[in-house]
Design an enzyme around this catalytic site. Structure first.
Site, short mmCIF file in Angstrom:
data_model
loop_
_atom_site.label_atom_id
_atom_site.label_comp_id
_atom_site.label_asym_id
_atom_site.label_seq_id
_atom_site.Cartn_x
_atom_site.Cartn_y
_atom_site.Cartn_z
CG HIS A 37 -1.34 1.37 1.68
ND1 HIS A 37 -0.68 2.08 2.67
CD2 HIS A 37 -2.36 2.17 1.26
CE1 HIS A 37 -1.29 3.24 2.85
NE2 HIS A 37 -2.29 3.32 2.00
CG ASN B 275 -2.55 8.02 0.96
OD1 ASN B 275 -2.38 8.89 1.79
ND2 ASN B 275 -3.47 8.09 0.02
CG HIS C 142 10.98 -1.75 7.51
ND1 HIS C 142 10.28 -0.83 8.27
CD2 HIS C 142 10.14 -2.81 7.34
CE1 HIS C 142 9.08 -1.31 8.55
NE2 HIS C 142 8.97 -2.51 8.01
N GLY D 258 -18.44 11.94 -0.68
CA GLY D 258 -19.09 11.78 -1.97
C GLY D 258 -18.19 11.46 -3.13
#
Length: 297
Positions: free
Chosen positions: A133, A135, A167, A280
């Site tokens: 992941h 972001n 890491h 939304g």
């Protein structure tokens, strides 16, 4: 001040788009490389790219982005790389959540917001290749601005070598900015990606940060960019190392069970998922992180 932040918003939005383009190209190149033996018969995967749009409650344009999803590839069973820039006003529920988390005064009087970022989740074909992941994002309100993001590794069959190498790259990129960043943001990731009802973390960690506003926007933006730049050198060598590893049916069962844990976390606890649905944004884009297949006991 407004004009200055208009320029900074544009810089951030353009950077997230460039990062998206670089990652999409790298992932498609992996798919085009000579296929590993376990999936030699499969054609290379390609991203399907669609525009996403967000509408405000009154129907006016409120931004959007690109949703890029690959399904059924040789290396990636499903991967999504989304980038968006959205704006408008926070609804009362989102206002309350933001005010409670950040203690922002005046949000009820001026609930405007602007947010831009990249979100990536990769679910891999080979159970020995870790899911991942990423972001990175910038958020602005009239009361404050901040950066956030991070990346974490989610293997169903952990390999200590992979964890250490992942890491090490993250630490090297963090250390360019502040030697306290890596230990602080690593600990934050361990806390943030913890699954309370299972009593465990969802993977082998990474880094996570939020509400980053040191008062020095260029420095904070530079660090956020380096988190994005760290991703490919941290992750691609692990894919190349594991993609050709033979796997068993038991390995596949472990993979599907681990994906169930991942889905539970994203639906119940992930801030980005909650924020996207509450404000939304296109639900298909928000929920692209869901695995293609998963299992539960």
């Amino acid at each position: 001040m407004t004009e200055m932040f208009d320029d900074r918003k544009a810089q951030a939005s353009a950077w997230f788009r460039r990062l998206r383009d670089e990652i999409v190209a790298a992932f498609e190149a992996l798919e085009e490389a000579p296929p590993p033996a376990p999936v030699a018969e499969l054609p290379p995967g390609r991203f399907n790219v669609t525009e996403t749009r967000r509408q405000s409650e009154d129907g006016s344009d409120a931004g959007g982005g690109l949703m890029s999803v690959m399904r059924g590839g040789r290396i990636f069973e499903k991967v999504g790389v989304n980038v968006s820039t959205v704006y408008g006003t926070l609804n009362p529920r989102a206002q309350a959540a933001m005010a409670a988390r950040k203690g922002l005064e005046g949000m009820k009087d001026d609930p405007r917001f602007w947010a831009s970022g990249l979100s990536l989740v990769a679910h891999m074909r080979n159970p020995h290749t870790p899911a991942v992941h990423l972001n990175t994002r910038m958020f602005w309100t009239p009361q404050d601005w901040w950066f956030g993001g991070g990346t974490d590794l989610n293997p169903c069959l952990p390999h200590d070598e992979d964890t250490a190498d992942f890491h090490a790259v993250l630490k090297a990129h963090c250390d360019r900015h502040d030697l306290s960043h890596y230990p602080r943001f690593k600990a934050w990731a361990d806390e943030y990606f913890y699954v309370p009802h299972r009593g465990r973390v969802r993977g082998v960690g990474g880094i996570f940060f939020d509400d980053l506003n040191s008062g020095d926007w260029p420095a904070d933006f530079a660090f956020t960019q380096d988190v994005g730049r760290a991703f490919l050198p941290a992750f691609l060598p692990l894919v190349e190392r594991r993609a050709g590893t033979p796997w068993t049916e038991r390995d596949r069962e472990a993979q599907l069970a681990h994906r169930g844990l991942y889905a539970e976390y994203n639906l119940l606890y992930d801030r980005g998922t909650r924020f996207g649905l509450e404000t939304g944004h296109d639900p298909e884009a928000v929920l692209m992180s869901m695995p293609p297949l998963a299992s539960w006991p």
